[in-house]
Write a protein that holds these residues in place. Structure first.
Motif, PDB file in Angstrom:
ATOM      1  N   THR A 214       0.833  -1.207   0.000  1.00 21.95           N
ATOM      2  CA  THR A 214       0.000   0.000   0.000  1.00 21.95           C
ATOM      3  C   THR A 214       0.867   1.256   0.000  1.00 21.95           C
ATOM      4  O   THR A 214       0.615   2.184  -0.768  1.00 21.95           O
ATOM      5  N   ILE A 215       1.891   1.264   0.848  1.00 24.34           N
ATOM      6  CA  ILE A 215       2.747   2.450   0.934  1.00 24.34           C
ATOM      7  C   ILE A 215       3.455   2.672  -0.400  1.00 24.34           C
ATOM      8  O   ILE A 215       3.560   3.786  -0.889  1.00 24.34           O
ATOM      9  N   ARG A 216       3.917   1.559  -1.006  1.00 20.31           N
ATOM     10  CA  ARG A 216       4.560   1.693  -2.308  1.00 20.31           C
ATOM     11  C   ARG A 216       3.577   2.225  -3.334  1.00 20.31           C
ATOM     12  O   ARG A 216       3.924   3.020  -4.188  1.00 20.31           O
ATOM     13  N   LYS A 218       1.388   4.259  -2.919  1.00 22.23           N
ATOM     14  CA  LYS A 218       1.195   5.694  -2.741  1.00 22.23           C
ATOM     15  C   LYS A 218       2.334   6.479  -3.376  1.00 22.23           C
ATOM     16  O   LYS A 218       2.338   7.696  -3.369  1.00 22.23           O
TER      17      LYS A 218
ATOM     18  N   LEU B  69       4.592  -2.456  -9.643  1.00 21.21           N
ATOM     19  CA  LEU B  69       4.851  -2.924  -8.283  1.00 21.21           C
ATOM     20  C   LEU B  69       5.140  -4.421  -8.251  1.00 21.21           C
ATOM     21  O   LEU B  69       5.068  -5.049  -7.213  1.00 21.21           O
ATOM     22  N   ARG B 101       2.553   6.795  -9.286  1.00 19.22           N
ATOM     23  CA  ARG B 101       1.896   6.017  -8.234  1.00 19.22           C
ATOM     24  C   ARG B 101       1.299   6.938  -7.182  1.00 19.22           C
ATOM     25  O   ARG B 101       1.973   7.830  -6.682  1.00 19.22           O
ATOM     26  N   GLY B 102       0.062   6.685  -6.836  1.00 17.13           N
ATOM     27  CA  GLY B 102      -0.558   7.453  -5.758  1.00 17.13           C
ATOM     28  C   GLY B 102      -0.918   8.859  -6.168  1.00 17.13           C
ATOM     29  O   GLY B 102      -1.552   9.585  -5.428  1.00 17.13           O
ATOM     30  N   PHE B 109      -6.663  -2.223  -2.395  1.00 18.24           N
ATOM     31  CA  PHE B 109      -6.362  -3.654  -2.380  1.00 18.24           C
ATOM     32  C   PHE B 109      -7.475  -4.479  -1.754  1.00 18.24           C
ATOM     33  O   PHE B 109      -8.403  -3.960  -1.145  1.00 18.24           O
ATOM     34  N   SER B 115      -4.048  -3.995   4.895  1.00 24.90           N
ATOM     35  CA  SER B 115      -3.440  -3.095   3.915  1.00 24.90           C
ATOM     36  C   SER B 115      -3.006  -1.755   4.486  1.00 24.90           C
ATOM     37  O   SER B 115      -2.389  -0.959   3.804  1.00 24.90           O
ATOM     38  N   GLU B 128       0.821  11.738   4.692  1.00 23.50           N
ATOM     39  CA  GLU B 128       2.158  11.587   4.116  1.00 23.50           C
ATOM     40  C   GLU B 128       2.119  11.605   2.588  1.00 23.50           C
ATOM     41  O   GLU B 128       3.022  12.125   1.943  1.00 23.50           O
ATOM     42  N   SER B 129       1.023  11.064   2.041  1.00 25.77           N
ATOM     43  CA  SER B 129       0.887  11.060   0.590  1.00 25.77           C
ATOM     44  C   SER B 129       0.611  12.478   0.064  1.00 25.77           C
ATOM     45  O   SER B 129       1.178  12.903  -0.945  1.00 25.77           O
ATOM     46  N   HIS B 133       3.212  14.286  -2.501  1.00 25.81           N
ATOM     47  CA  HIS B 133       2.862  14.566  -3.894  1.00 25.81           C
ATOM     48  C   HIS B 133       2.469  16.010  -4.148  1.00 25.81           C
ATOM     49  O   HIS B 133       2.702  16.544  -5.219  1.00 25.81           O
ATOM     50  N   MET B 177      -8.943   3.335   2.738  1.00 23.22           N
ATOM     51  CA  MET B 177      -8.099   3.001   1.584  1.00 23.22           C
ATOM     52  C   MET B 177      -8.526   3.806   0.351  1.00 23.22           C
ATOM     53  O   MET B 177      -7.689   4.277  -0.414  1.00 23.22           O
TER      54      MET B 177
END
Lengths: 313, 342
Positions: A214-216, A218, B69, B101-102, B109, B115, B128-129, B133, B177
């Motif tokens: 999941t972190i990847r 992101k 991934l 990604r993201g 998932f 997850s 953090e995302s 970004h 999620m």
């Protein structure tokens, strides 16, 4: 909060149990301290009077209660061998052993943690394989032999190090370091080997888990994935093992103090056992137990800081 | 640049284009598992495409390849191209791929229970995302995270944001999620069996939420599932995968009314029908063959009730049978179910 209270309760119970076991084991053990003191030539009346003097003729439970009261008031009785209060003897030796053990622990963490992370990140690559094989070797080395080798090759060749005796911290910090670093290293090296592998496995285990994917997903950089998320999760099992090695490190000092002629608790313990110096042995064993139990208590508290699931249980 | 006439015809503008994708896994020195073996498909803007198939058919590997991934080794992307808005993802350096990604592609998932990182707060994992970004400050990222939680339907988000994953139910975690996946307003949302691990009542809530989010954020969805019920409810177009290949592709209505590949038909038959009383639910006999020992001819031949001599010798190609309907099968079932006397 409830978690901490439960841990404290557990700590108290453990120490109490250990005190009972320590006390009774030395009652059952063969060998009589009075006979050891007086030698084989002594006659029965002499032995009897010394027994009375030392309070060894009183009922066991009275002796036990007395001893426990002593622990709380700092009076652990007198050493039979040295004719000195046990607490004074312990206080003299304690700084030596604590310094060696603390330093050894520090060295273990300093090397095992970064090396483990490094190897996990390059799993199955050349550097990982080399590191893993070298540490395998490190695990197999007995510490008394390693101590002698270190004395021979480092202690004798580098002027800074002294390979005999101890210089207190209060006298000279440099002097204390010169006598303590090598023994600490001797204890640390086999431990680094074991803990390195443990850190590596813990990190690799975490890398397989869903949350890492999941972190990847992101898009976060590897630095955040490994040092923020994986490391904090892996720290839970790693912490357990570091709690356990404190016991091993304390035990390790017993042997290493012999090799480096350090006047620590370990040396005292060996002397006291061979002389059947019960008050002293009991005092030392209690001290070692309390240290180990207390460190495990600290580890338990740290768990709850890292893992929110434990905090709420 | 695309002309403005394409804008009006939203469904025709291609967002993601996958061509001849081959992803293999080394099992040992001799065996290679061809998990994905020559897959072509595209997703248009605003479209929901379902990728259907049994476990082991290569759906998840396909979706993880789009995100790059796949664990390499043992995996390797042997050939193919994956283009997002005409940008080739497979040749992108890792650093630029992280920006995709993201950010341009969000992913949800299957296992909401595992997850999320158990030792960080919900807020931390969304923030953090956003910080990485969008370069937001922690404070404004937090504000946006609370808003995202509101959007995905989490009550008292101000409190939940400081909670940990284990304090939430499976459905709530999947909402979190979704909030994470959508946090940077991605063009494409990949959902890998997002409802499989959830209670039936929660399943439809999550699906509805995903479709609503798709409209709100104006993104496309690649939905991976093995549940034909979910497909019927959500998808515009369907890709049926078997043995690392796409065996049938059609608009959702066309696929349900006029399935042409025996595997698709079998999948549809396994859907329980409430109008009929059956003692035993139908199933497809056998399993997907392991990806390192696919048969030479048609990969479904061994389990196919219509298999002929030719099926075991010659591998069929994916062929157009009508506009937008493609089938990989030797049998000409132009009338689908009827020809089989259903």
């Amino acid at each position: 909060m409830f978690y901490i209270i439960r841990r404290i309760l557990l700590l108290v119970i453990t120490v109490a149990l250990v005190s009972v076991i320590t006390f009774s084991v030395f009652q059952i053990l063969p060998g009589d301290p009075v006979r050891t003191m007086l030698g084989t030539e002594a006659d029965e009346t002499q032995i009897e009077s010394l027994r009375n003097e030392l309070g060894l003729n009183r009922p066991l439970h009275e002796q036990y209660v007395d001893w426990i009261r002593g622990i709380f008031t700092g009076d652990l009785g007198n050493s039979i061998r040295f004719s000195m209060p046990v607490s004074v003897l312990l206080m003299e030796r304690l700084p030596v052993t604590l310094s060696v053990a603390g330093m050894a622990l520090f060295i273990v963490v300093l090397f095992a943690l970064p090396l483990g992370i490094f190897a996990a990140k390059r799993q199955k690559k050349f550097s990982d394989v080399v590191l893993s094989s070298v540490t395998q070797l490190g695990m197999a080395i007995p510490s008394f032999w390693l101590g002698m080798i270190i004395i021979l090759y480092i202690g004798m060749n580098v002027d800074f190090f002294k390979i005999n005796g101890y210089i207190p911290w209060s006298e000279s910090i440099k002097g204390a370091l010169s006598t303590l670093i090598l023994p600490a290293l001797t204890i640390a090296i086999p431990q680094i080997a074991v803990k390195f592998r443990y850190v590596r496995t813990s990190i690799l285990d975490q890398m397989q888990l869903d949350y890492v994917r999941t972190i990847r997903s992101k898009g976060l950089p590897e630095r955040i994935v490994v040092y923020k998320h994986i490391l904090k999760n892996a720290l839970i099992p790693i912490l357990t093992i570091f709690g356990l090695i404190t016991a091993e490190v304390v035990a390790g000092t017993i042997i290493v103090e012999q090799v480096f002629a350090l006047p620590g608790i370990g040396q005292l313990l060996i002397t006291s056992i061979s002389y059947r110096d019960f008050p002293l042995v009991q005092g030392i064993v209690m001290y070692i137990t309390i240290t180990v139990v207390f460190i495990n208590f600290v580890v338990d508290i740290l768990y709850s800081v890292i893992d929110p699931r434990i905090r709420l249980r | 640049m695309k002309s403005s006439t394409v804008e009006t015809n939203k469904h025709k503008e291609v967002l993601l284009e996958v061509n001849d994708l081959k992803v293999y896994f080394d099992i040992n020195r001799k065996k290679v598992a061809k998990a994905v073996d020559g897959v072509d498909f595209s997703i248009h803007k605003g479209e929901t495409v379902a990728l259907v198939g049994e476990s082991g058919s290569g759906k998840s590997v396909t979706s993880l390849s789009v995100m790059r991934l796949i664990q390499m080794p043992p995996g390797k992307i042997v050939s193919g191209s994956i283009k997002l808005d005409d940008k080739e993802l497979l040749s992108l350096p890792e650093k630029s791929m992280r920006r995709v990604r993201g950010n341009e592609i969000g992913m949800i998932f299957q296992e909401p229970m595992t997850s999320l990182d158990p030792v960080f707060t919900i807020g931390n994992q969304i923030i953090e995302s956003l910080v990485y970004h969008q370069g937001l400050s922690k404070k404004s990222a937090r504000k946006q995270a609370i808003e995202l939680l509101n959007i995905v339907g989490i009550a008292n988000s101000e409190k939940v944001i400081d909670g940990y994953p284990h304090q939430l139910s499976g459905g709530m975690r999947q909402r979190v999620m979704i909030a994470i996946a959508l946090s940077n307003n991605p063009k494409l949302l990949i959902a890998d069996e997002p409802t499989t691990a959830l209670d039936v009542t929660v399943q439809s809530q999550i699906l509805k939420l995903m479709l609503k989010m798709k409209d709100t954020f104006n993104s496309s969805i690649l939905l991976i599932t093995h549940d034909m019920g979910v497909v019927a409810e959500t998808a515009d177009r369907v890709l049926v995968m078997y043995g690392g290949q796409i065996v049938e592709e059609a608009e959702v209505k066309e696929l349900f009314l006029n399935p042409n590949h025996p595997y698709t038909m079998a999948l549809l038959k396994t859907m329980p029908n409430l109008d009929q009383h059956v003692r035993r639910l139908p199933s497809i006999k056998g399993n997907v063959p392991p990806a390192h020992m696919f048969p030479e001819g048609c990969r479904f031949a061994d389990r196919c009730e219509f298999a002929m001599e030719r099926c075991r010798l010659v591998a069929p190609e994916l062929e157009n049978i009508s506009d937008g309907h493609k089938v990989r099968c030797h049998l000409p079932f132009m009338k689908g179910g009827e020809a089989l006397g259903q």
